[in-house]
Write a protein that holds these residues in place. Structure first.
Motif, short mmCIF file in Angstrom:
data_model
loop_
_atom_site.label_atom_id
_atom_site.label_comp_id
_atom_site.label_asym_id
_atom_site.label_seq_id
_atom_site.Cartn_x
_atom_site.Cartn_y
_atom_site.Cartn_z
N ASN A 1 114.76 2.32 99.88
CA ASN A 1 114.28 3.52 100.55
C ASN A 1 115.01 4.73 99.98
O ASN A 1 116.23 4.83 100.09
CB ASN A 1 114.53 3.40 102.06
N GLU B 1 125.08 -2.13 105.21
CA GLU B 1 126.39 -2.74 105.45
C GLU B 1 126.21 -4.07 106.17
O GLU B 1 125.21 -4.32 106.84
CB GLU B 1 127.27 -1.81 106.28
N GLU C 1 115.27 7.65 101.11
CA GLU C 1 115.90 8.44 102.17
C GLU C 1 116.82 7.57 103.02
O GLU C 1 117.22 7.97 104.11
CB GLU C 1 114.82 9.08 103.03
N GLY C 2 117.17 6.37 102.55
CA GLY C 2 118.01 5.46 103.31
C GLY C 2 119.46 5.92 103.35
O GLY C 2 119.93 6.66 102.49
N GLU C 3 120.15 5.48 104.37
CA GLU C 3 121.57 5.80 104.54
C GLU C 3 122.41 4.60 104.10
O GLU C 3 121.96 3.46 104.12
CB GLU C 3 121.86 6.14 106.01
N ILE C 4 123.66 4.87 103.76
CA ILE C 4 124.54 3.82 103.26
C ILE C 4 124.84 2.78 104.34
O ILE C 4 125.03 1.60 104.02
CB ILE C 4 125.84 4.43 102.70
N ASP C 5 124.86 3.18 105.59
CA ASP C 5 125.22 2.23 106.66
C ASP C 5 124.09 1.26 106.99
O ASP C 5 124.30 0.30 107.72
CB ASP C 5 125.66 2.96 107.91
N GLU C 6 122.91 1.45 106.42
CA GLU C 6 121.80 0.53 106.67
C GLU C 6 121.97 -0.79 105.92
O GLU C 6 121.38 -1.79 106.29
CB GLU C 6 120.48 1.17 106.26
N ASP D 1 118.11 -0.39 100.54
CA ASP D 1 118.48 0.37 99.35
C ASP D 1 117.28 0.71 98.47
O ASP D 1 117.42 1.44 97.49
CB ASP D 1 119.54 -0.37 98.52
#
Length: 133
Positions: A65, A74, A67-72, A63
Motif C-alpha cells: 500500500n 510490525e 499510503e501504508g504506515e510502518i506500524d501496519e 507494504d
C-alpha cells in the motif's frame, strides 16, 4: 509482491542484456560467462514469475500500500536468545572449517566436530539447566 516481481524482472532483463553483450564481445568463443549470465537471467525471471503468480492469489500486504504506515507490518519475529554464547562458538568453528578448506583438509577434519558440537549446543540450549522449557 508487485515490487519484488518488478525488481527481479528488471534484474533478469539486465542479465539477459549483459549475456548478449558479453557473447557479442567475446565472439561467442568463451561460453562460461555467457552461460553464467543466461542462467542468472533465467533465475531472476523464475523468481519474478513466482512473485507475480503468488501476488495474484494473495491479498495486498501492508507494504504494498503506497499510503501504508510502518506500524501496519510490525509483528513478532520470533524468539532470540539474549545471552547465548553458542552463536559465537559456532561462528568460530565455521570460520575454522572454511579456513581449512583453503589451507588444508586436516583443519577441516579438526573443525567438523567443533561445528557439530556448537550446532547441537545451540539447538538444545533451552532443553537443560535453569533455562529448560
Amino acid at each position: 509482491m508487485k515490487v519484488e516481481s518488478a525488481l527481479f524482472g528488471v534484474i533478469g532483463s539486465f542479465f539477459a542484456m549483459m549475456c548478449l553483450i558479453y557473447g557479442f564481445w567475446s565472439y561467442w568463443d568463451e561460453p562460461v560467462g555467457t552461460v553464467g549470465f543466461a542462467l542468472g537471467a533465467a533465475l531472476c525471471f523464475m523468481i519474478s514469475f513466482f512473485c507475480w503468480w503468488t501476488g495474484r492469489k494473495t491479498d495486498l500486504r501492508p507494504d504494498d500500500n503506497p499510503e501504508g504506515e510502518i506500524d501496519e507490518i510490525e509483528g513478532d519475529y520470533g524468539f532470540f536468545s539474549p545471552y547465548s554464547w553458542w552463536p559465537l562458538y559456532l561462528g568460530g568453528a565455521a570460520a575454522l572449517m572454511f579456513i581449512g578448506l583453503a589451507v588444508g583438509w586436516w583443519l577441516v577434519i579438526l573443525a567438523v566436530p567443533l561445528v557439530a558440537l556448537a550446532s547441537v549446543g545451540w539447538v538444545f540450549e533451552y532443553f537443560r539447566g535453569d533455562d529448560a522449557i
